[in-house]
Design an enzyme around this catalytic site. Structure first.
Site, PDB file in Angstrom:
ATOM      1  N   GLY A 349       0.797  -1.212   0.000  1.00 27.61           N
ATOM      2  CA  GLY A 349       0.000   0.000   0.000  1.00 27.61           C
ATOM      3  C   GLY A 349       0.833   1.267   0.000  1.00 27.61           C
ATOM      4  N   GLY A 351       4.109   1.468  -1.411  1.00 23.49           N
ATOM      5  CA  GLY A 351       5.164   1.519  -2.413  1.00 23.49           C
ATOM      6  C   GLY A 351       5.562   0.151  -2.908  1.00 23.49           C
ATOM      7  N   ASP A 464      -1.393  -3.418  12.155  1.00 24.66           N
ATOM      8  CA  ASP A 464      -1.721  -3.800  10.779  1.00 24.66           C
ATOM      9  C   ASP A 464      -1.219  -5.216  10.490  1.00 24.66           C
ATOM     10  OD1 ASP A 464      -2.894  -3.427   8.306  1.00 24.66           O
ATOM     11  OD2 ASP A 464      -1.112  -2.535   7.406  1.00 24.66           O
TER      12      ASP A 464
END
Length: 507
Positions: A349, A351, A464
């Site tokens: 998300g 790069g 995350d």
């Protein structure tokens, strides 16, 4: 009273109490299995070796005090191996009685069979013309469960309470010296639950845990009592005390009030339990239970130090540490062949990721952040300082970074097997994730998260965690990656409030 009359009374009392003990404590037969694949003749060498094996296992010098013994007799092709396992709470005398009965019983029930197993409440005995020692066996399971079922409206709660307790017991048992554990769950105002798990001591720790989880996964939690017997382990729960509590150190767990339980009856056997796949659900439950308990400690304890989302990311001498990791942009550019498409190994998300090789031969993964990505300089520095401070085999290692030419670049150790989702969601590659490997991956992730939440110098909340952020090295060991969303807690801080949602959104 005459001496003769006294002798008669003493004799009768002794006879009655002895008879009562024999009747009350006679081993309770549960199940037997004769493989019926190959047979031996009555006067064969195998028959002689088998009798020698039985004699060894049931001899006066057998290891009844430890409750386990294995033995071997003869040479191939007439080799016989066998073992017995007594329940961890039975006395050496009861263990000996059970094993002696097992030898007689299995000879009668499995006449001329080259492989067989027999179970009692107090012990099990098995023999084979193949090696049974130190070999994990979760085939030929035998499932039993109580006729009484939990009320439909209470099944989910009951299953959650029983499964959680048994899973905890399995981990504790696998880490104990005896591979045996009992546990009592005290549910306020309702009937207590009793749990027991046990492995044969010849297994490795990992095999014992795997076997117990497989056994627990096959239990009938819809019923108020159930057990599953494998040759290598067994698990059981009931709403009555079925083991000798005075002989074991039983941990009592206080649980929320579960549904009322009906009176127990004799369990009704049902053949089954031959599942050879450990459901992913129980693995998820294990890791989530551990993570939630750790997170609960972090977030629910009394706040000792207040911070905000805008608090400085760096603490103490962290700037010095980060500066020491700064790399020359041209070195990174050359290592990736100027970010060649041939070197591109992934895209996230924030790069793209390239494989690079430095002049000294070191292989690295270069994360080149997109200029239009949502990760600003704060997030970038956050990831640098977080990962630079972490040293754990289940966390990806940061090799360096660069902030030159408006480029934001992170250089990590190269992990050759990409990410977990690359295997999970590929119909061909997911076959490489056999269940022992899946368990070890989950265990590694759990260890990494435990380090982040509890054992590292700074408490880190990843925020995350997902399969694409779990990288796998050459030996398929997991390494947690991507700390751009991570939150650092202060040294004495145990609680934090956030004012924005972070992480990956579900589709």
């Amino acid at each position: 009273m005459s001496s003769q009359a006294s002798f008669i009374l003493i004799f009768l009392f002794s006879f009655l109490t002895t008879s009562f003990r024999t009747t009350a404590e006679s081993p309770s037969f549960v199940h037997h299995l004769c493989r019926n694949t190959t047979r031996y003749s009555a006067n064969s060498i195998y028959s002689t070796n088998l009798k020698t094996l039985w004699s060894s296992l049931s001899s006066a010098n057998a290891s009844y005090s430890t409750g386990f013994q294995n033995a071997t007799a003869g040479q191939a092709p007439n080799l016989v191996t066998g073992l017995f396992l007594c329940r961890g709470d039975v006395s050496p005398e009861d263990c000996r009685d059970c094993v002696s009965l097992s030898v007689k019983d299995i000879a009668a029930k499995c006449t001329n069979q080259r492989e067989a197993i027999i179970y009692y409440d107090e012990c099990m005995l098995r023999y084979s013309d193949q090696s049974v020692f130190s070999n994990l066996t979760v085939a030929d399971g035998f499932l039993m469960y109580n006729d009484y079922e939990t009320a439909p409206k209470d099944v989910d709660l009951f299953k959650k309470l029983a499964l959680t307790t048994m899973t905890e017991a399995a981990f504790e048992a696998a880490n104990s010296s005896r591979y045996f554990l009992t546990r009592k769950a005290k549910a306020i105002d309702f009937k207590d639950l009793y749990f027991l798990v046990q492995c044969t001591p010849d297994l490795t720790r990992d095999d014992c845990l795997f076997c117990l989880l497989e056994s627990i996964n096959g239990l009938h939690f819809e019923n108020i009592g159930s057990r599953l017997l494998f040759p290598s382990c067994n698990s059981r729960y009931e709403n009555y005390k079925f083991y000798n509590e005075t002989e074991v150190n039983t941990t009592t767990t206080i649980l929320p009030s579960p549904p009322p339980l009906a009176a127990s009856t004799t369990p009704r056997p049902r053949k089954g339990g031959n599942s050879k796949v450990l459901a992913i659900a129980i693995l998820v439950a294990i890791i989530m239970a551990l993570l939630l308990s750790i997170a609960g400690y972090c977030f629910l304890a009394k706040r000792k130090k207040k911070t905000s989302d805008n608090a400085p990311t760096f603490y103490g001498d962290d700037l010095t540490t980060v500066d020491s990791l700064q790399l020359d942009y041209r070195t990174i550019q050359a290592a990736t062949n100027d970010y060649s498409e041939n070197n591109k190994i992934g895209q996230g998300g924030f790069g793209e990721v390239y494989k690079g090789t430095f002049l000294n031969g070191t292989e690295v993964a270069v994360k080149r952040l997109s200029k239009s990505s949502g990760q600003g300089e704060t997030e970038f520095k956050n990831e640098v300082v977080v990962v630079a401070k972490l040293q754990h085999r289940n966390l990806v290692k940061l090799m360096g970074f660069s902030l030159e030419r408006e480029e934001r670049i992170l250089v990590y150790e190269y992990v050759p097997n990409k990410s977990l989702d690359y295997f999970l969601f590929d119909s061909t590659k997911k076959g490489q994730l056999y269940w022992t490997r899946r368990y070890k991956i989950v265990e590694g992730i759990t260890r990494g998260m435990l380090y982040l939440h509890q054992d590292s110098r700074l408490t880190i909340i990843h925020r995350d965690l997902k399969t694409s952020n779990i990288l796998l090295d050459g030996d398929m060991n997991p390494k947690i990656a991507d700390f751009g969303m991570a939150r650092i807690f202060g040294m004495e801080q145990t609680q934090e409030n956030t004012n924005r949602i972070v992480g990956t959104h579900s589709q």
